[in-house]
Design a protein around this motif. Structure first.
Motif, PDB file in Angstrom:
ATOM      1  N   GLU A 127      32.269  21.174  62.878  1.00 13.43           N
ATOM      2  CA  GLU A 127      32.431  20.929  61.447  1.00 13.43           C
ATOM      3  C   GLU A 127      32.335  22.292  60.776  1.00 13.43           C
ATOM      4  OE1 GLU A 127      33.162  18.576  58.328  1.00 13.43           O
ATOM      5  OE2 GLU A 127      32.656  17.635  60.261  1.00 13.43           O
ATOM      6  N   TRP A 128      33.391  22.698  60.094  1.00 17.08           N
ATOM      7  CA  TRP A 128      33.346  24.034  59.469  1.00 17.08           C
ATOM      8  C   TRP A 128      32.501  23.987  58.212  1.00 17.08           C
ATOM      9  CZ3 TRP A 128      34.306  28.020  62.276  1.00 17.08           C
ATOM     10  CH2 TRP A 128      35.123  27.834  63.409  1.00 17.08           C
ATOM     11  N   MET A 129      31.535  24.879  58.130  1.00 13.22           N
ATOM     12  CA  MET A 129      30.620  24.892  56.993  1.00 13.22           C
ATOM     13  C   MET A 129      30.782  26.205  56.252  1.00 13.22           C
ATOM     14  SD  MET A 129      29.062  22.059  57.702  1.00 13.22           S
ATOM     15  CE  MET A 129      27.622  21.959  56.665  1.00 13.22           C
ATOM     16  N   ASP A 130      30.364  26.188  55.005  1.00 11.01           N
ATOM     17  CA  ASP A 130      30.320  27.427  54.241  1.00 11.01           C
ATOM     18  C   ASP A 130      29.061  28.188  54.636  1.00 11.01           C
ATOM     19  OD1 ASP A 130      31.549  28.790  51.696  1.00 11.01           O
ATOM     20  OD2 ASP A 130      29.373  28.917  51.502  1.00 11.01           O
ATOM     21  N   ALA A 131      29.142  29.509  54.596  1.00 12.44           N
ATOM     22  CA  ALA A 131      28.004  30.332  54.985  1.00 12.44           C
ATOM     23  C   ALA A 131      26.736  29.959  54.215  1.00 12.44           C
ATOM     24  CB  ALA A 131      28.325  31.813  54.751  1.00 12.44           C
ATOM     25  N   GLU A 132      26.903  29.563  52.976  1.00 16.90           N
ATOM     26  CA  GLU A 132      25.725  29.261  52.157  1.00 16.90           C
ATOM     27  C   GLU A 132      25.412  27.763  52.073  1.00 16.90           C
ATOM     28  OE1 GLU A 132      23.323  31.305  50.625  1.00 16.90           O
ATOM     29  OE2 GLU A 132      24.220  32.696  52.057  1.00 16.90           O
TER      30      GLU A 132
ATOM     31  N   LYS B 154      13.823  43.911  48.381  1.00 20.42           N
ATOM     32  CA  LYS B 154      15.235  43.567  48.575  1.00 20.42           C
ATOM     33  C   LYS B 154      15.313  42.321  49.448  1.00 20.42           C
ATOM     34  CE  LYS B 154      17.921  46.353  50.661  1.00 20.42           C
ATOM     35  NZ  LYS B 154      18.393  47.477  51.481  1.00 20.42           N
ATOM     36  N   PRO B 155      16.284  41.442  49.233  1.00 19.34           N
ATOM     37  CA  PRO B 155      16.405  40.294  50.136  1.00 19.34           C
ATOM     38  C   PRO B 155      17.000  40.711  51.483  1.00 19.34           C
ATOM     39  CG  PRO B 155      18.155  40.266  48.511  1.00 19.34           C
ATOM     40  CD  PRO B 155      17.295  41.458  48.190  1.00 19.34           C
ATOM     41  N   TRP B 156      16.838  39.880  52.505  1.00 12.83           N
ATOM     42  CA  TRP B 156      17.439  40.105  53.820  1.00 12.83           C
ATOM     43  C   TRP B 156      18.137  38.791  54.176  1.00 12.83           C
ATOM     44  CZ3 TRP B 156      12.564  39.725  52.202  1.00 12.83           C
ATOM     45  CH2 TRP B 156      11.854  38.603  52.584  1.00 12.83           C
ATOM     46  N   PRO B 157      18.999  38.783  55.190  1.00 12.61           N
ATOM     47  CA  PRO B 157      19.831  37.591  55.411  1.00 12.61           C
ATOM     48  C   PRO B 157      19.060  36.285  55.594  1.00 12.61           C
ATOM     49  CG  PRO B 157      20.596  39.436  56.762  1.00 12.61           C
ATOM     50  CD  PRO B 157      19.327  39.892  56.108  1.00 12.61           C
ATOM     51  N   GLY B 158      17.851  36.341  56.182  1.00 13.16           N
ATOM     52  CA  GLY B 158      17.148  35.101  56.519  1.00 13.16           C
ATOM     53  C   GLY B 158      16.219  34.583  55.439  1.00 13.16           C
ATOM     54  N   ILE B 159      16.182  35.217  54.291  1.00 14.59           N
ATOM     55  CA  ILE B 159      15.248  34.760  53.252  1.00 14.59           C
ATOM     56  C   ILE B 159      15.653  33.371  52.748  1.00 14.59           C
ATOM     57  CG2 ILE B 159      16.471  35.838  51.310  1.00 14.59           C
ATOM     58  CD1 ILE B 159      13.730  36.513  50.088  1.00 14.59           C
ATOM     59  N   MET B 160      14.663  32.568  52.398  1.00 20.07           N
ATOM     60  CA  MET B 160      14.934  31.215  51.895  1.00 20.07           C
ATOM     61  C   MET B 160      15.854  31.271  50.684  1.00 20.07           C
ATOM     62  SD  MET B 160      11.315  30.422  49.963  1.00 20.07           S
ATOM     63  CE  MET B 160      11.658  28.789  49.396  1.00 20.07           C
ATOM     64  N   ARG B 161      16.637  30.208  50.492  1.00 21.34           N
ATOM     65  CA  ARG B 161      17.566  30.194  49.364  1.00 21.34           C
ATOM     66  C   ARG B 161      17.057  29.370  48.197  1.00 21.34           C
ATOM     67  NH1 ARG B 161      19.328  33.462  52.573  1.00 21.34           N
ATOM     68  NH2 ARG B 161      21.538  33.861  52.927  1.00 21.34           N
ATOM     69  N   GLY B 162      15.982  28.627  48.423  1.00 14.81           N
ATOM     70  CA  GLY B 162      15.460  27.845  47.309  1.00 14.81           C
ATOM     71  C   GLY B 162      14.401  26.879  47.771  1.00 14.81           C
ATOM     72  N   VAL B 163      13.731  26.255  46.788  1.00 14.14           N
ATOM     73  CA  VAL B 163      12.849  25.132  47.088  1.00 14.14           C
ATOM     74  C   VAL B 163      13.703  23.894  46.849  1.00 14.14           C
ATOM     75  CG1 VAL B 163      10.827  23.833  46.314  1.00 14.14           C
ATOM     76  CG2 VAL B 163      10.721  26.340  46.487  1.00 14.14           C
ATOM     77  N   TYR B 164      13.819  23.073  47.870  1.00 13.91           N
ATOM     78  CA  TYR B 164      14.738  21.944  47.815  1.00 13.91           C
ATOM     79  C   TYR B 164      14.488  21.092  46.568  1.00 13.91           C
ATOM     80  CZ  TYR B 164      17.402  17.880  49.262  1.00 13.91           C
ATOM     81  OH  TYR B 164      18.285  16.857  49.325  1.00 13.91           O
ATOM     82  N   GLY B 165      15.508  20.991  45.754  1.00 11.63           N
ATOM     83  CA  GLY B 165      15.436  20.140  44.564  1.00 11.63           C
ATOM     84  C   GLY B 165      14.553  20.669  43.449  1.00 11.63           C
ATOM     85  N   ASN B 166      14.114  21.907  43.538  1.00 12.56           N
ATOM     86  CA  ASN B 166      13.219  22.399  42.489  1.00 12.56           C
ATOM     87  C   ASN B 166      13.340  23.910  42.289  1.00 12.56           C
ATOM     88  OD1 ASN B 166      11.173  22.763  40.649  1.00 12.56           O
ATOM     89  ND2 ASN B 166       9.718  21.441  41.723  1.00 12.56           N
ATOM     90  N   GLN B 167      14.386  24.296  41.600  1.00 12.71           N
ATOM     91  CA  GLN B 167      14.663  25.719  41.358  1.00 12.71           C
ATOM     92  C   GLN B 167      13.524  26.380  40.581  1.00 12.71           C
ATOM     93  OE1 GLN B 167      16.948  27.687  42.437  1.00 12.71           O
ATOM     94  NE2 GLN B 167      16.744  29.467  41.076  1.00 12.71           N
ATOM     95  N   GLU B 168      12.928  25.624  39.665  1.00 15.46           N
ATOM     96  CA  GLU B 168      11.860  26.171  38.842  1.00 15.46           C
ATOM     97  C   GLU B 168      10.650  26.543  39.703  1.00 15.46           C
ATOM     98  OE1 GLU B 168      10.960  23.481  35.655  1.00 15.46           O
ATOM     99  OE2 GLU B 168       9.259  24.771  35.084  1.00 15.46           O
TER     100      GLU B 168
END
Ligand code: WT7
Length: 413
Positions: free
Chosen positions: A15-20, A232-246
Motif C-alpha cells: 500500500e503506497w503511503m505518504d512519507a508523513e 533542531k528536529p531530526w527525522p525520527g522526532i514525534m509529529r504530534g500528540v494524537y488528536g491533541n495539537q494543543e
C-alpha cells in the motif's frame, strides 16, 4: 468474499503511503496524569530507526542481535521491529524475564545463538549483578561484540560490571539516551569510535543538536547543568500528540519557545559529554519505564477510603527508582494491611504491575503551602530519609512534617 489459500495470489502489493502518513501511536505518561498518544510517521521514523540501528550497534550482516525489551514499548518498536528489520538483521526474539527458569537465562541464550550485539536495560543489569559472576562463567560469551543499555541512567558500578564481567572488557557499552518521543537514539556513543565514560550517554547522534538551558531559557556554553533541550528536529522526532495539537505544543515547546524540551536534566562536562541527571518534572523512572506521579495519585484517590494522595520517587537498588505514596484517608477509615493491599491492586489495575507502589505511608496531613500546593520536595526528602529538610517556612502547618517523619516507612510494604 471468501478466498481459500490455494487460489489466493502469491503477490501482495504494498500500500503506497505518504512519507508523513501516521505509522503508529504509542501512549506515554504525561506529567499532568493523562497519557499522551505519541504519533510517529512513516518515512522519518523508519529512516531514523534504520540508521541509528546500523551505526549505534555497528551492524554487520553476520551479526546476531538481541534486544530484551518488550515489543509493545518504544524500544521494542524501534529496536526489535523497525530498525533491525529495515537492516535485514538476524535477531533473537525473547518473551520472558531474566531470572526464569534460572538466573543464567540471558547468558544461556547468548551462548546458544552466538549473540554478538546485546541490548538491555540498567534495571536488568542491576538485578543480574546481585547473583555475582558464577552464572556468567557457566556460558561462553565470546560471541559478544557490542553491549547496549537503554531506558534510564546507568550507575557507573552497573556499567563497569556490564563492561568487565559480561563484555569481558572487550565490548564497548553504548548507553543510549532517547525517548518515546524521539523515536530513536539522540545521545549515544558509536562503538569503538566514541571514547566511553561510565554513566554518560556521551555525545549526540548525527544531526542532533542538544542544548542546555538555564531556568530563564538562556543557552549555557561549555561545562554546565540545566534543562536538556534540542534545537533542531531530526527525522525520527514525534509529529504530534494524537488528536491533541494543543497538548503537543504545550508539553514540548511552550516552556522554552524554539526548543524541543525533553523533561530531563543534564550536565555537560569539560569534554562536552552529556550526563543525564534525571527527570525534572513530576515523572519518575521505574525499571526503565516512565510513570507520572499524578497518574498514580489519580489511581489511589479512586479508592473510596482515600481523600488525598501524593506520590514521590525514592531510589531503589534494582529498579532505579520506586514509588513512595503518602495517602490521607477519609474520616473514620482505618489504615491497615488489607487497605494497603487494596491500594496496590488498584494501581496495578489502573496502570500496570510496573507501577505497584513499594511504600505506602499513612499521612494524616500533607505538607502544603498557604495556597494549598503540596510541597513535593519535602515529601521526597521524607521518603529518602534526608535529615535536613531545608526551608519549611512556606508551609501552612509545619507540624504535619513531624508526624510524617515519625511514621516513615523503613521497609517496603
Ligand atoms: C525517559 C524516556 C528510551 C526508550 C525507553 C524509555 C529516561 C532513557 C536513558 C539513558 C538516562 C534515560 C529519560 C527519558 N532515559 N534512556 N540512556 N540515560 N536516562 O522511553 O518511556 O519515553 O522514557 O527515560 O528520563 O526522558 P520513555
Amino acid at each position: 468474499m471468501c478466498v481459500s489459500v490455494d487460489n489466493a495470489s502469491e503477490e501482495c502489493d504494498p500500500e503506497w503511503m505518504d512519507a508523513e502518513d501516521p505509522l503508529f501511536v504509542l501512549y506515554t505518561s504525561g506529567s499532568t496524569g493523562k497519557p499522551k498518544g505519541v504519533l510517529h510517521t512513516i518515512a522519518g521514523y523508519l529512516l531514523y530507526t534504520s540508521l541509528t540501528f546500523k551505526y549505534v550497534f555497528d551492524h554487520h550482516q553476520d551479526d546476531v542481535y538481541w534486544c530484551t525489551a518488550d515489543i509493545g514499548w518504544i524500544t521494542g518498536h524501534s529496536y526489535i521491529t523497525y530498525g533491525p528489520l529495515a537492516n535485514g538483521a538476524t535477531s533473537v526474539l525473547f518473551e520472558g524475564i531474566p531470572v526464569y527458569p534460572h538466573v543464567g537465562r540471558f547468558w544461556e541464550i547468548i551462548e546458544k545463538y552466538r549473540v554478538s550485539k546485546f541490548y538491555t536495560a540498567p534495571t536488568a543489569i542491576r538485578l543480574l549483578m546481585k547473583y555475582g559472576i558464577e552464572p556468567l562463567q557457566k556460558y561462553d560469551l565470546s560471541s559478544l561484540r557490542v553491549l547496549g543499555t537503554v531506558g534510564e541512567p546507568i550507575n557507573p558500578e552497573a556499567w563497569m560490571w556490564y563492561h568487565d564481567a559480561v563484555g569481558q572488557g572487550r565490548c564497548p557499552v553504548v548507553d543510549t539516551f532517547w525517548q518515546t518521543e524521539t523515536g530513536g537514539h539522540v545521545l549515544t556513543p558509536l562503538p569503538a569510535a566514541t571514547p566511553l565514560k561510565p554513566g554518560s550517554a556521551t555525545l549526540p547522534f548525527f544531526g542532533v543538536l542538544p542544548i542546555i538551558l538555564n531556568e530563564h531559557g538562556e543557552e549555557l556554553e561549555g561545562e554546565a547543568e540545566g534543562y536538556l533541550v534540542f534545537k533542531k528536529p531530526w527525522p525520527g522526532i514525534m509529529r504530534g500528540v494524537y488528536g491533541n495539537q494543543e497538548c503537543f505544543e504545550n508539553t514540548y515547546f511552550k516552556k522554552f519557545p524554539g526548543f524541543y524540551v525533553t523533561g530531563d536534566g543534564c550536565r555537560r562536562d569539560k569534554d562536552g559529554y552529556y550526563w543525564i541527571t534525571g527527570r525534572i518534572d513530576d515523572m519518575l523512572n521505574v525499571s526503565g519505564h516512565l510513570l507520572s506521579t499524578a497518574e498514580v495519585e489519580a489511581a489511589l484517590t479512586e479508592h473510596s477510603a482515600v481523600a488525598e494522595a501524593a506520590v514521590v520517587s525514592r531510589p531503589h537498588i534494582v529498579k532505579g527508582e520506586c514509588l513512595y505514596c503518602f495517602v490521607t484517608l477519609k474520616d473514620f477509615r482505618e489504615f491497615n494491611h488489607s487497605l494497603m493491599d487494596e491500594l496496590k491492586r488498584k494501581v496495578r489495575e489502573k496502570i500496570g504491575p510496573i507501577a505497584t507502589p513499594d511504600f505506602i505511608q499513612n499521612a494524616p496531613g500533607l505538607p502544603k503551602t498557604r495556597s494549598g500546593k503540596i510541597m513535593r520536595r519535602v515529601l521526597r526528602q521524607i521518603a529518602r530519609n534526608e535529615k535536613d529538610l531545608g526551608d519549611l517556612s512556606t508551609l501552612a502547618d509545619p507540624k504535619v512534617v513531624e508526624v510524617l517523619l515519625s511514621q516513615r516507612c523503613e521497609a517496603a510494604a
